[in-house]
Design a protein around this motif. Structure first.
Motif, mmCIF file in Angstrom:
data_model
loop_
_atom_site.group_PDB
_atom_site.id
_atom_site.type_symbol
_atom_site.label_atom_id
_atom_site.label_comp_id
_atom_site.label_asym_id
_atom_site.label_seq_id
_atom_site.Cartn_x
_atom_site.Cartn_y
_atom_site.Cartn_z
ATOM 1 N N PHE A 62 -71.853 -44.160 16.495
ATOM 2 C CA PHE A 62 -72.489 -42.861 16.332
ATOM 3 C C PHE A 62 -73.708 -42.716 17.233
ATOM 4 C CE2 PHE A 62 -70.493 -43.553 12.154
ATOM 5 C CZ PHE A 62 -69.623 -42.476 12.183
ATOM 6 N N GLY A 63 -74.085 -43.758 17.925
ATOM 7 C CA GLY A 63 -75.256 -43.725 18.780
ATOM 8 C C GLY A 63 -76.507 -44.075 18.006
ATOM 9 N N SER A 64 -77.642 -43.933 18.667
ATOM 10 C CA SER A 64 -78.893 -44.304 18.037
ATOM 11 C C SER A 64 -80.035 -43.500 18.633
ATOM 12 C CB SER A 64 -79.142 -45.793 18.250
ATOM 13 O OG SER A 64 -80.362 -46.169 17.683
ATOM 14 N N GLY A 65 -81.016 -43.234 17.805
ATOM 15 C CA GLY A 65 -82.228 -42.568 18.280
ATOM 16 C C GLY A 65 -81.976 -41.191 18.847
ATOM 17 N N ARG A 66 -82.665 -40.855 19.919
ATOM 18 C CA ARG A 66 -82.543 -39.523 20.518
ATOM 19 C C ARG A 66 -81.167 -39.270 21.117
ATOM 20 N NH1 ARG A 66 -87.023 -38.840 24.769
ATOM 21 N NH2 ARG A 66 -86.041 -40.745 25.442
ATOM 22 N N ARG A 67 -80.430 -40.308 21.405
ATOM 23 C CA ARG A 67 -79.132 -40.163 22.056
ATOM 24 C C ARG A 67 -77.967 -40.265 21.071
ATOM 25 N NH1 ARG A 67 -81.185 -38.864 26.545
ATOM 26 N NH2 ARG A 67 -82.313 -40.291 27.852
ATOM 27 N N MET A 68 -78.263 -40.165 19.786
ATOM 28 C CA MET A 68 -77.180 -40.305 18.813
ATOM 29 C C MET A 68 -76.270 -39.084 18.835
ATOM 30 S SD MET A 68 -78.966 -39.773 15.105
ATOM 31 C CE MET A 68 -77.486 -40.134 14.246
ATOM 32 N N CYS A 69 -75.103 -39.214 18.237
ATOM 33 C CA CYS A 69 -74.098 -38.159 18.200
ATOM 34 C C CYS A 69 -74.678 -36.884 17.586
ATOM 35 C CB CYS A 69 -72.893 -38.636 17.393
ATOM 36 S SG CYS A 69 -71.615 -37.401 17.213
ATOM 37 N N LEU A 70 -74.538 -35.786 18.286
ATOM 38 C CA LEU A 70 -75.071 -34.513 17.804
ATOM 39 C C LEU A 70 -74.311 -33.983 16.597
ATOM 40 C CD1 LEU A 70 -75.670 -32.723 21.205
ATOM 41 C CD2 LEU A 70 -77.370 -33.773 19.718
ATOM 42 N N ALA A 71 -73.078 -34.436 16.410
ATOM 43 C CA ALA A 71 -72.244 -33.913 15.331
ATOM 44 C C ALA A 71 -72.399 -34.664 14.016
ATOM 45 C CB ALA A 71 -70.788 -33.929 15.761
ATOM 46 N N VAL A 72 -73.242 -35.689 13.957
ATOM 47 C CA VAL A 72 -73.403 -36.453 12.713
ATOM 48 C C VAL A 72 -73.840 -35.558 11.550
ATOM 49 C CG1 VAL A 72 -74.762 -38.261 11.599
ATOM 50 C CG2 VAL A 72 -73.690 -38.703 13.771
ATOM 51 N N PRO A 73 -74.842 -34.690 11.686
ATOM 52 C CA PRO A 73 -75.197 -33.826 10.549
ATOM 53 C C PRO A 73 -74.056 -32.894 10.138
ATOM 54 C CG PRO A 73 -76.941 -33.806 12.195
ATOM 55 C CD PRO A 73 -75.782 -34.522 12.795
ATOM 56 N N LEU A 74 -73.336 -32.373 11.106
ATOM 57 C CA LEU A 74 -72.205 -31.499 10.800
ATOM 58 C C LEU A 74 -71.106 -32.274 10.079
ATOM 59 C CD1 LEU A 74 -70.730 -28.778 11.137
ATOM 60 C CD2 LEU A 74 -69.849 -29.659 13.310
ATOM 61 N N ALA A 75 -70.780 -33.475 10.578
ATOM 62 C CA ALA A 75 -69.732 -34.281 9.958
ATOM 63 C C ALA A 75 -70.112 -34.698 8.543
ATOM 64 C CB ALA A 75 -69.457 -35.513 10.811
ATOM 65 N N SER A 76 -71.368 -35.029 8.317
ATOM 66 C CA SER A 76 -71.769 -35.461 6.971
ATOM 67 C C SER A 76 -71.696 -34.306 5.975
ATOM 68 C CB SER A 76 -73.164 -36.078 6.991
ATOM 69 O OG SER A 76 -74.125 -35.127 7.357
ATOM 70 N N ARG A 77 -71.892 -33.081 6.437
ATOM 71 C CA ARG A 77 -71.760 -31.910 5.544
ATOM 72 C C ARG A 77 -70.299 -31.523 5.339
ATOM 73 N NH1 ARG A 77 -76.573 -30.516 8.367
ATOM 74 N NH2 ARG A 77 -78.292 -30.326 6.922
ATOM 75 N N LEU A 78 -69.512 -31.551 6.410
ATOM 76 C CA LEU A 78 -68.128 -31.112 6.322
ATOM 77 C C LEU A 78 -67.218 -32.126 5.640
ATOM 78 C CD1 LEU A 78 -67.525 -29.297 9.713
ATOM 79 C CD2 LEU A 78 -67.843 -28.322 7.457
ATOM 80 N N LEU A 79 -67.564 -33.394 5.708
ATOM 81 C CA LEU A 79 -66.724 -34.413 5.084
ATOM 82 C C LEU A 79 -66.612 -34.197 3.582
ATOM 83 C CD1 LEU A 79 -65.088 -36.991 5.430
ATOM 84 C CD2 LEU A 79 -67.174 -38.263 5.012
#
Length: 104
Positions: A62-79
């Motif tokens: 998923f990456g880390s820090g400033r370069r982490m995956c931009l879709a993580v917040p979206l995926a955590s809500r949609l899952l």
């Protein structure tokens, strides 16, 4: 790329050196994961302090820090919504008449 010269684990990294991370090796590190060759998805259900939001390198895909995956917040809500929809819209049962108490 290293912005400045630095030392990491005893290795000198010169300025502007491109550093590649071996994600495969991190995911298979026996110091991090018990029984890493076994398929055990329940290991992620155990209470611990690891999260996938960029602070723990065990979840580096998923990456880390400033370069982490931009879709993580979206995926955590949609899952949770997708799982809830599946549970709500389908009648689930165990195959071949197996009872839940027999399965556990």
């Amino acid at each position: 790329m290293a912005m400045d010269s630095c030392k990491i684990l005893g290795y000198h990294i010169p300025k502007e050196t491109q550093v590649l991370v071996n994600v495969w090796a991190i995911g298979r590190d026996p110091k991090t994961w018990e029984n890493l060759s076994k398929f055990r998805p329940e290991r992620f259900l155990e209470l611990n302090t690891m999260d996938y939001k960029g602070h723990h390198f065990e979840f580096i895909p998923f990456g880390s820090g400033r370069r982490m995956c931009l879709a993580v917040p979206l995926a955590s809500r949609l899952l949770s919504m997708a799982l809830g929809s599946l549970l709500h819209c389908f009648d689930w049962s165990l195959a071949n008449g197996v009872k839940p108490e027999d399965w556990i």
